[in-house]
Design an enzyme around this catalytic site. Structure first.
Site, PDB file in Angstrom:
ATOM      1  N   ASP A   1       0.642  -1.323   0.060  1.00 20.99           N
ATOM      2  CA  ASP A   1      -0.058  -0.147  -0.159  1.00 20.99           C
ATOM      3  C   ASP A   1       0.823   1.252   0.078  1.00 20.99           C
ATOM      4  O   ASP A   1       2.033   1.181   0.030  1.00 20.99           O
ATOM      5  CB  ASP A   1      -0.962   0.177   1.101  1.00 20.99           C
TER       6      ASP A   1
ATOM      7  N   ASN B   1      -6.851  -0.365  14.337  1.00 23.06           N
ATOM      8  CA  ASN B   1      -8.494  -0.356  13.789  1.00 23.06           C
ATOM      9  C   ASN B   1      -8.779  -1.762  13.169  1.00 23.06           C
ATOM     10  O   ASN B   1      -9.800  -2.054  12.581  1.00 23.06           O
ATOM     11  CB  ASN B   1      -9.005   0.497  12.954  1.00 23.06           C
TER      12      ASN B   1
ATOM     13  N   HIS C   1      -7.235  -2.755  10.408  1.00 22.64           N
ATOM     14  CA  HIS C   1      -7.111  -2.989   8.907  1.00 22.64           C
ATOM     15  C   HIS C   1      -5.677  -3.831   8.690  1.00 22.64           C
ATOM     16  O   HIS C   1      -4.895  -4.091   9.296  1.00 22.64           O
ATOM     17  CB  HIS C   1      -6.828  -1.571   8.413  1.00 22.64           C
TER      18      HIS C   1
ATOM     19  N   GLU D   1      -9.556  -0.754   5.136  1.00 24.06           N
ATOM     20  CA  GLU D   1     -10.039  -0.383   6.438  1.00 24.06           C
ATOM     21  C   GLU D   1     -11.397  -1.136   6.593  1.00 24.06           C
ATOM     22  O   GLU D   1     -11.936  -1.841   5.969  1.00 24.06           O
ATOM     23  CB  GLU D   1     -10.414   1.148   6.469  1.00 24.06           C
TER      24      GLU D   1
HETATM   25  C1  F6R Z   1       1.459  -0.604   6.089  1.00 22.87           C
HETATM   26  C2  F6R Z   1       0.360  -1.442   6.301  1.00 22.87           C
HETATM   27  C3  F6R Z   1      -0.550  -1.204   7.650  1.00 22.87           C
HETATM   28  C4  F6R Z   1       0.450  -1.559   8.836  1.00 22.87           C
HETATM   29  C5  F6R Z   1      -0.608  -1.386  10.047  1.00 22.87           C
HETATM   30  C6  F6R Z   1       0.326  -1.839  11.172  1.00 22.87           C
HETATM   31  O1  F6R Z   1       2.156  -0.874   4.785  1.00 22.87           O
HETATM   32  O2  F6R Z   1      -0.089  -1.964   5.322  1.00 22.87           O
HETATM   33  O3  F6R Z   1      -1.659  -1.928   7.534  1.00 22.87           O
HETATM   34  O4  F6R Z   1       0.890  -3.015   8.681  1.00 22.87           O
HETATM   35  O5  F6R Z   1      -0.945  -0.144  10.361  1.00 22.87           O
HETATM   36  O6  F6R Z   1       1.408  -1.058  11.397  1.00 22.87           O
HETATM   37  P1  F6R Z   1       2.721  -1.021  12.390  1.00 22.87           P
HETATM   38  O7  F6R Z   1       3.306  -2.347  12.036  1.00 22.87           O
HETATM   39  O8  F6R Z   1       3.271   0.204  12.168  1.00 22.87           O
HETATM   40  O9  F6R Z   1       2.137  -1.296  13.795  1.00 22.87           O
END
Ligand code: F6R
Length: 245
Positions: free
Chosen positions: A67, A136, A138, A143
Protein backbone atom coordinates in the site's frame (compact mmCIF):
# COMPACT_ATOMS: atom_id res chain seq x y z
CA UNK A 1 -5.39 -20.44 10.26
CA UNK A 2 -2.40 -21.28 12.36
CA UNK A 3 -1.40 -19.25 15.42
CA UNK A 4 2.25 -19.03 16.42
CA UNK A 5 3.34 -17.17 19.51
CA UNK A 6 6.99 -16.28 20.12
CA UNK A 7 8.68 -15.23 23.34
CA UNK A 8 9.85 -11.94 21.94
CA UNK A 9 9.97 -9.67 18.90
CA UNK A 10 13.36 -10.95 17.77
CA UNK A 11 12.23 -14.58 17.64
CA UNK A 12 9.04 -13.56 15.86
CA UNK A 13 11.02 -11.55 13.31
CA UNK A 14 13.48 -14.39 12.78
CA UNK A 15 10.65 -16.83 12.09
CA UNK A 16 9.01 -14.44 9.62
CA UNK A 17 12.35 -13.85 7.89
CA UNK A 18 12.89 -17.60 7.59
CA UNK A 19 9.45 -17.90 6.03
CA UNK A 20 10.20 -15.17 3.46
CA UNK A 21 13.53 -16.69 2.48
CA UNK A 22 12.00 -20.19 2.46
CA UNK A 23 9.35 -19.01 0.03
CA UNK A 24 11.99 -17.58 -2.31
CA UNK A 25 13.91 -20.84 -2.20
CA UNK A 26 10.76 -22.92 -2.77
CA UNK A 27 9.54 -20.84 -5.69
CA UNK A 28 12.28 -18.61 -7.10
CA UNK A 29 9.83 -16.65 -9.28
CA UNK A 30 7.30 -16.14 -6.48
CA UNK A 31 5.20 -12.99 -6.20
CA UNK A 32 5.75 -11.60 -2.74
CA UNK A 33 3.71 -8.79 -1.24
CA UNK A 34 5.11 -6.74 1.64
CA UNK A 35 3.61 -4.37 4.17
CA UNK A 36 5.69 -1.56 5.54
CA UNK A 37 5.46 -0.30 9.13
CA UNK A 38 7.14 -0.94 12.45
CA UNK A 39 6.10 -4.57 12.81
CA UNK A 40 7.97 -6.24 9.91
CA UNK A 41 11.05 -4.00 9.99
CA UNK A 42 13.35 -6.42 11.80
CA UNK A 43 12.03 -9.41 9.83
CA UNK A 44 13.02 -7.68 6.60
CA UNK A 45 16.46 -6.82 7.91
CA UNK A 46 17.01 -10.42 9.02
CA UNK A 47 15.67 -11.77 5.72
CA UNK A 48 18.10 -9.55 3.83
CA UNK A 49 20.97 -10.83 5.99
CA UNK A 50 19.93 -14.45 5.29
CA UNK A 51 19.72 -13.79 1.57
CA UNK A 52 23.25 -12.41 1.62
CA UNK A 53 24.88 -14.94 3.88
CA UNK A 54 23.17 -17.93 2.26
CA UNK A 55 23.56 -16.49 -1.26
CA UNK A 56 19.90 -16.95 -2.12
CA UNK A 57 19.01 -16.00 -5.67
CA UNK A 58 16.37 -13.27 -5.51
CA UNK A 59 16.66 -12.11 -9.08
CA UNK A 60 13.62 -14.03 -10.31
CA UNK A 61 11.11 -12.98 -7.61
CA UNK A 62 8.50 -10.29 -7.97
CA UNK A 63 8.20 -7.84 -5.08
CA UNK A 64 5.12 -5.72 -4.64
CA UNK A 65 4.34 -3.10 -2.02
CA UNK A 66 1.07 -3.62 -0.18
CA UNK A 67 0.00 0.00 0.00
CA UNK A 68 0.90 3.68 -0.04
CA UNK A 69 -0.31 7.01 1.32
CA UNK A 70 -1.94 8.88 -1.52
CA UNK A 71 -0.06 12.02 -2.54
CA UNK A 72 3.10 11.14 -0.60
CA UNK A 73 6.24 11.11 -2.73
CA UNK A 74 8.60 8.11 -2.72
CA UNK A 75 11.44 10.17 -1.24
CA UNK A 76 9.37 11.11 1.82
CA UNK A 77 10.84 9.06 4.67
CA UNK A 78 7.29 8.31 5.87
CA UNK A 79 6.25 6.71 2.60
CA UNK A 80 5.83 2.97 2.23
CA UNK A 81 8.03 3.23 -0.84
CA UNK A 82 10.92 4.68 1.16
CA UNK A 83 10.50 2.07 3.89
CA UNK A 84 10.48 -0.93 1.56
CA UNK A 85 13.43 0.37 -0.44
CA UNK A 86 15.44 1.02 2.69
CA UNK A 87 14.75 -2.10 4.73
CA UNK A 88 14.05 -4.74 2.11
CA UNK A 89 14.65 -4.02 -1.53
CA UNK A 90 18.05 -2.34 -1.38
CA UNK A 91 19.53 -4.64 1.28
CA UNK A 92 18.34 -7.67 -0.70
CA UNK A 93 19.51 -6.12 -3.94
CA UNK A 94 16.29 -6.88 -5.79
CA UNK A 95 16.47 -5.90 -9.48
CA UNK A 96 14.35 -2.79 -10.11
CA UNK A 97 12.47 -4.54 -12.91
CA UNK A 98 11.12 -7.04 -10.37
CA UNK A 99 9.81 -4.43 -7.95
CA UNK A 100 6.41 -2.84 -8.20
CA UNK A 101 5.43 -0.22 -5.66
CA UNK A 102 2.36 1.98 -5.96
CA UNK A 103 3.18 5.42 -7.31
CA UNK A 104 0.74 7.44 -5.24
CA UNK A 105 1.57 10.78 -6.82
CA UNK A 106 0.16 10.10 -10.27
CA UNK A 107 -3.11 11.73 -11.25
CA UNK A 108 -4.45 8.56 -12.76
CA UNK A 109 -4.93 6.49 -9.61
CA UNK A 110 -7.14 4.01 -11.42
CA UNK A 111 -4.31 3.23 -13.83
CA UNK A 112 -2.03 2.53 -10.85
CA UNK A 113 -4.58 0.09 -9.47
CA UNK A 114 -5.04 -1.59 -12.84
CA UNK A 115 -1.28 -2.03 -13.19
CA UNK A 116 -1.10 -3.74 -9.81
CA UNK A 117 -4.14 -5.92 -10.55
CA UNK A 118 -2.64 -6.97 -13.87
CA UNK A 119 0.69 -7.95 -12.34
CA UNK A 120 -0.99 -10.00 -9.61
CA UNK A 121 -3.30 -11.70 -12.13
CA UNK A 122 -0.48 -12.43 -14.58
CA UNK A 123 1.51 -14.15 -11.84
CA UNK A 124 -1.49 -16.26 -10.86
CA UNK A 125 -2.02 -14.41 -7.57
CA UNK A 126 0.22 -13.55 -4.67
CA UNK A 127 2.35 -16.43 -3.37
CA UNK A 128 3.14 -14.93 0.02
CA UNK A 129 1.74 -11.76 1.56
CA UNK A 130 3.27 -10.35 4.73
CA UNK A 131 0.85 -8.02 6.48
CA UNK A 132 0.68 -6.14 9.75
CA UNK A 133 -2.51 -5.12 11.51
CA UNK A 134 -3.68 -1.62 12.28
CA UNK A 135 -5.15 -0.50 15.59
CA UNK A 136 -8.54 -0.56 13.84
CA UNK A 137 -8.00 -4.04 12.41
CA UNK A 138 -7.03 -2.92 8.91
CA UNK A 139 -4.73 -4.96 6.71
CA UNK A 140 -2.94 -2.93 4.10
CA UNK A 141 -5.25 0.05 3.81
CA UNK A 142 -8.30 -2.18 3.72
CA UNK A 143 -10.15 -0.28 6.39
CA UNK A 144 -13.03 -1.69 8.47
CA UNK A 145 -16.03 -2.37 6.26
CA UNK A 146 -14.05 -2.87 3.03
CA UNK A 147 -15.64 -5.46 0.75
CA UNK A 148 -13.88 -8.81 0.64
CA UNK A 149 -14.20 -8.62 -3.15
CA UNK A 150 -11.92 -5.62 -3.62
CA UNK A 151 -8.91 -5.60 -5.92
CA UNK A 152 -6.39 -2.74 -5.74
CA UNK A 153 -8.20 0.47 -4.90
CA UNK A 154 -8.04 3.95 -3.46
CA UNK A 155 -9.69 4.38 -0.10
CA UNK A 156 -10.53 7.19 2.31
CA UNK A 157 -8.54 6.49 5.44
CA UNK A 158 -10.16 5.85 8.78
CA UNK A 159 -9.55 8.47 11.49
CA UNK A 160 -7.49 5.98 13.53
CA UNK A 161 -5.26 5.28 10.54
CA UNK A 162 -4.71 8.99 9.94
CA UNK A 163 -3.77 9.55 13.57
CA UNK A 164 -1.58 6.49 14.05
CA UNK A 165 0.03 7.06 10.65
CA UNK A 166 1.64 10.28 11.87
CA UNK A 167 4.27 8.15 13.64
CA UNK A 168 5.93 7.43 10.28
CA UNK A 169 6.43 11.08 9.34
CA UNK A 170 8.99 13.53 10.68
CA UNK A 171 6.46 16.37 10.60
CA UNK A 172 2.66 16.53 10.75
CA UNK A 173 1.48 15.30 7.36
CA UNK A 174 -2.05 15.36 6.00
CA UNK A 175 -2.90 11.85 4.86
CA UNK A 176 -6.50 11.37 3.85
CA UNK A 177 -6.45 8.56 1.33
CA UNK A 178 -4.47 5.44 0.66
CA UNK A 179 -3.96 3.07 -2.24
CA UNK A 180 -3.85 -0.61 -1.42
CA UNK A 181 -3.85 -4.15 -2.69
CA UNK A 182 -7.41 -5.38 -2.13
CA UNK A 183 -8.82 -7.82 0.38
CA UNK A 184 -9.74 -10.30 -2.33
CA UNK A 185 -6.13 -10.45 -3.49
CA UNK A 186 -4.86 -10.88 0.06
CA UNK A 187 -7.42 -13.48 1.04
CA UNK A 188 -6.60 -15.42 -2.14
CA UNK A 189 -2.85 -15.24 -1.56
CA UNK A 190 -1.46 -18.77 -1.45
CA UNK A 191 0.03 -17.90 1.93
CA UNK A 192 -1.00 -15.02 4.14
CA UNK A 193 1.23 -14.18 7.08
CA UNK A 194 0.04 -11.62 9.62
CA UNK A 195 2.52 -10.28 12.17
CA UNK A 196 1.95 -8.26 15.33
CA UNK A 197 4.02 -7.43 18.38
CA UNK A 198 3.84 -5.48 21.58
CA UNK A 199 1.27 -4.86 24.29
CA UNK A 200 -0.41 -2.17 22.22
CA UNK A 201 -1.58 -4.86 19.80
CA UNK A 202 -2.93 -7.22 22.51
CA UNK A 203 -6.55 -6.02 22.27
CA UNK A 204 -6.36 -6.01 18.48
CA UNK A 205 -5.06 -9.58 18.42
CA UNK A 206 -7.80 -10.74 20.76
CA UNK A 207 -10.31 -9.52 18.19
CA UNK A 208 -8.35 -11.02 15.29
CA UNK A 209 -8.06 -14.46 16.89
CA UNK A 210 -11.14 -14.70 19.09
CA UNK A 211 -13.62 -12.07 17.91
CA UNK A 212 -16.11 -12.40 15.09
CA UNK A 213 -14.42 -12.96 11.70
CA UNK A 214 -15.85 -10.05 9.79
CA UNK A 215 -14.99 -7.41 7.21
CA UNK A 216 -15.63 -4.89 9.98
CA UNK A 217 -12.32 -5.98 11.49
CA UNK A 218 -10.54 -7.02 8.29
CA UNK A 219 -7.56 -8.79 9.88
CA UNK A 220 -9.98 -11.27 11.50
CA UNK A 221 -10.73 -12.63 8.02
CA UNK A 222 -7.38 -14.42 8.11
CA UNK A 223 -9.23 -17.05 10.16
CA UNK A 224 -11.00 -18.11 6.95
CA UNK A 225 -7.71 -18.47 5.08
CA UNK A 226 -6.52 -22.06 4.66
CA UNK A 227 -2.88 -21.05 4.62
CA UNK A 228 -3.15 -18.15 6.98
CA UNK A 229 -0.59 -17.81 9.74
CA UNK A 230 -0.75 -15.36 12.61
CA UNK A 231 2.70 -14.80 14.12
CA UNK A 232 2.81 -12.68 17.25
CA UNK A 233 4.97 -12.14 20.27
CA UNK A 234 3.89 -12.99 23.81
CA UNK A 235 2.94 -9.38 24.54
CA UNK A 236 0.54 -9.23 21.61
CA UNK A 237 -0.82 -12.62 22.73
CA UNK A 238 -1.29 -11.53 26.35
CA UNK A 239 -5.08 -11.11 26.17
CA UNK A 240 -5.79 -14.38 24.33
CA UNK A 241 -7.76 -17.15 25.96
CA UNK A 242 -6.88 -19.52 23.12
CA UNK A 243 -4.34 -22.16 24.13
CA UNK A 244 -1.10 -22.05 22.19
CA UNK A 245 2.37 -23.48 22.55
C1 F6R B 1 1.60 -0.66 6.07
C2 F6R B 1 0.32 -1.36 6.24
C3 F6R B 1 -0.43 -1.19 7.51
C4 F6R B 1 0.39 -1.62 8.72
C5 F6R B 1 -0.41 -1.52 10.02
C6 F6R B 1 0.44 -1.81 11.23
O1 F6R B 1 2.12 -0.93 4.79
O2 F6R B 1 -0.12 -2.03 5.36
O3 F6R B 1 -1.62 -1.94 7.41
O4 F6R B 1 0.79 -2.95 8.54
O5 F6R B 1 -0.97 -0.25 10.14
O6 F6R B 1 1.48 -0.88 11.31
P1 F6R B 1 2.70 -1.07 12.34
O7 F6R B 1 3.43 -2.28 11.89
O8 F6R B 1 3.53 0.19 12.17
O9 F6R B 1 2.10 -1.21 13.67
Amino acid sequence: MELKVFDNYHLLSHAAATRIVGQIRKKPDALLCFASGDTPKLAYQLAAEMVKSEQVDVTQCYFIGLDEWLGITPDNTGSCHYFLQRYLIQPMNIPAARVHLFNATLEDEEAECTKMDRLIAERGGIDLAIVGVGMNGHIGFNEPGTSTQTLAHVISLDEITKQVGQKYFTETTAVNKGITVGLKQLLHAKELLLMANGLKKAGVMKRVVEGEASKHFPASLIRQHQNGTVMIDSEAASELETQYQ
